[in-house]
Design a protein around this motif. Sequence first.
Motif, short mmCIF file in Angstrom:
data_model
loop_
_atom_site.label_atom_id
_atom_site.label_comp_id
_atom_site.label_asym_id
_atom_site.label_seq_id
_atom_site.Cartn_x
_atom_site.Cartn_y
_atom_site.Cartn_z
N LEU A 110 0.83 -1.20 0.00
CA LEU A 110 0.00 0.00 0.00
C LEU A 110 0.86 1.25 0.00
CD1 LEU A 110 -2.35 -1.02 2.97
CD2 LEU A 110 -2.82 -1.39 0.56
N LEU A 111 0.40 2.24 -0.72
CA LEU A 111 1.00 3.58 -0.67
C LEU A 111 -0.05 4.48 -0.04
CD1 LEU A 111 3.03 5.84 -1.45
CD2 LEU A 111 1.84 5.96 -3.65
N GLY A 112 0.33 5.15 1.03
CA GLY A 112 -0.64 5.98 1.73
C GLY A 112 -0.18 7.40 1.92
N ARG A 113 -1.17 8.29 2.01
CA ARG A 113 -0.92 9.70 2.32
C ARG A 113 -1.87 10.11 3.43
NH1 ARG A 113 -0.40 9.26 -3.09
NH2 ARG A 113 1.46 10.10 -4.04
N MET A 114 -1.33 10.90 4.35
CA MET A 114 -2.16 11.37 5.44
C MET A 114 -1.79 12.82 5.72
SD MET A 114 -2.72 9.60 9.16
CE MET A 114 -1.09 9.93 9.78
N LYS A 115 -2.80 13.64 5.87
CA LYS A 115 -2.60 15.06 6.17
C LYS A 115 -2.21 15.20 7.64
CE LYS A 115 -3.39 19.28 4.42
NZ LYS A 115 -2.49 19.83 3.44
N VAL A 116 -1.05 15.80 7.88
CA VAL A 116 -0.57 16.05 9.23
C VAL A 116 -0.23 17.54 9.30
CG1 VAL A 116 1.12 15.46 11.00
CG2 VAL A 116 0.37 13.72 9.38
N GLY A 117 -1.14 18.31 9.86
CA GLY A 117 -0.95 19.76 9.88
C GLY A 117 -0.95 20.28 8.46
N PRO A 118 0.03 21.11 8.11
CA PRO A 118 0.07 21.67 6.75
C PRO A 118 0.74 20.74 5.73
CG PRO A 118 1.80 22.64 8.09
CD PRO A 118 1.03 21.73 9.00
N ALA A 119 1.27 19.61 6.19
CA ALA A 119 2.03 18.73 5.29
C ALA A 119 1.32 17.40 5.09
CB ALA A 119 3.42 18.48 5.89
N ASN A 120 1.76 16.68 4.05
CA ASN A 120 1.29 15.32 3.79
C ASN A 120 2.36 14.34 4.23
OD1 ASN A 120 -1.28 15.53 2.66
ND2 ASN A 120 -0.45 16.08 0.66
N LEU A 121 1.97 13.36 5.02
CA LEU A 121 2.88 12.28 5.41
C LEU A 121 2.68 11.16 4.40
CD1 LEU A 121 4.28 11.01 8.39
CD2 LEU A 121 2.42 9.50 7.81
N ILE A 122 3.75 10.68 3.80
CA ILE A 122 3.70 9.59 2.83
C ILE A 122 4.20 8.33 3.52
CG2 ILE A 122 4.51 8.74 0.61
CD1 ILE A 122 3.61 11.34 -0.25
N PHE A 123 3.41 7.25 3.44
CA PHE A 123 3.86 6.01 4.06
C PHE A 123 3.68 4.83 3.11
CE2 PHE A 123 -0.60 6.35 5.32
CZ PHE A 123 -1.09 5.07 5.13
N LEU A 124 4.50 3.83 3.32
CA LEU A 124 4.41 2.57 2.60
C LEU A 124 4.00 1.51 3.61
CD1 LEU A 124 7.80 2.69 0.65
CD2 LEU A 124 5.59 3.58 -0.07
N ALA A 125 3.10 0.63 3.24
CA ALA A 125 2.66 -0.42 4.16
C ALA A 125 2.85 -1.78 3.53
CB ALA A 125 1.20 -0.21 4.54
N GLU A 126 3.33 -2.69 4.32
CA GLU A 126 3.49 -4.09 3.93
C GLU A 126 2.54 -4.91 4.79
OE1 GLU A 126 5.52 -7.35 1.90
OE2 GLU A 126 5.24 -5.23 1.48
N CYS A 127 1.69 -5.71 4.15
CA CYS A 127 0.69 -6.51 4.86
C CYS A 127 1.16 -7.97 4.88
CB CYS A 127 -0.66 -6.42 4.17
SG CYS A 127 -1.28 -4.73 4.05
N LYS A 128 1.23 -8.54 6.06
CA LYS A 128 1.66 -9.93 6.21
C LYS A 128 0.55 -10.74 6.86
CE LYS A 128 5.75 -9.57 4.47
NZ LYS A 128 5.96 -10.20 3.15
N LYS A 129 -0.15 -11.53 6.05
CA LYS A 129 -1.22 -12.37 6.57
C LYS A 129 -0.62 -13.71 6.94
CE LYS A 129 -4.07 -15.18 5.77
NZ LYS A 129 -4.83 -16.28 5.35
N TYR A 130 -0.19 -13.79 8.20
CA TYR A 130 0.46 -15.00 8.71
C TYR A 130 -0.46 -15.70 9.69
CZ TYR A 130 5.12 -13.48 7.02
OH TYR A 130 6.20 -13.11 6.27
N SER A 131 -0.24 -16.98 9.89
CA SER A 131 -0.95 -17.72 10.94
C SER A 131 -0.44 -17.20 12.29
CB SER A 131 -0.70 -19.21 10.80
OG SER A 131 0.68 -19.50 10.93
N PRO A 132 -1.24 -17.34 13.35
CA PRO A 132 -0.86 -16.77 14.65
C PRO A 132 0.51 -17.20 15.17
CG PRO A 132 -3.14 -17.51 14.70
CD PRO A 132 -2.56 -17.97 13.40
N GLN A 133 0.91 -18.45 14.91
CA GLN A 133 2.18 -18.94 15.42
C GLN A 133 3.38 -18.57 14.54
OE1 GLN A 133 -0.43 -20.77 14.53
NE2 GLN A 133 0.19 -22.26 12.99
N ASN A 134 3.13 -18.02 13.36
CA ASN A 134 4.20 -17.66 12.43
C ASN A 134 4.51 -16.17 12.57
OD1 ASN A 134 6.03 -17.61 10.34
ND2 ASN A 134 4.51 -17.79 8.72
#
Length: 198
Positions: A110-134
Amino acid sequence: MIALFRKAGIRDVTPNHVIDESEWEALNQYIKSIRESKTKEVYRDASPLAARLVVVQDINARLLQELARRPQLVHDLDPRKFEELVAKLLEDQGCDVTLTKRTRDGGYDLLGRMKVGPANLIFLAECKKYSPQNKVGVEVVRGLYGVTEIQKANLGLIITTSTFTKDAHEEKLRIGPRIDLKEYSDLCSWLSAYSIVG
């Protein structure tokens, strides 16, 4: 419309043809079979009150409410649906989120943008769908940090249906605020906002 009748097995239909009840029934059955073939099962509701198949094609209110009630169902989502779920959760928290392609995602989902005050924060997200024990290991943290640096993003975020290893937590502390780790308990907290009250 005529082509649709022909696909439903009704022959000799012309623009002036008067359609009888049996032909309408055949058409309805054909359309129903098309819809059913395109439906994808996301999870099964095995609760005693409703022991039936629940089919959800998108991340919608019904799925979010069910996940709020039984968050362990995130383990039944396929990895892409989990990415879509995380995107929806982040959007509902005020982020503008774009999913990457399934293949060649460049090291993030995921590529995300979020407004923080007057600026945009750009973030990258990695999703890991793992089993609970992994548990998610340190190599995933290092990998996303490297991609975050290369892409000049403000933050790298790893979200998992599991937890993180001790080494992963230590690496996050070493890197500092450029990387954030969200595990199953954080997902449960986010999903609780979708609980039905009453």
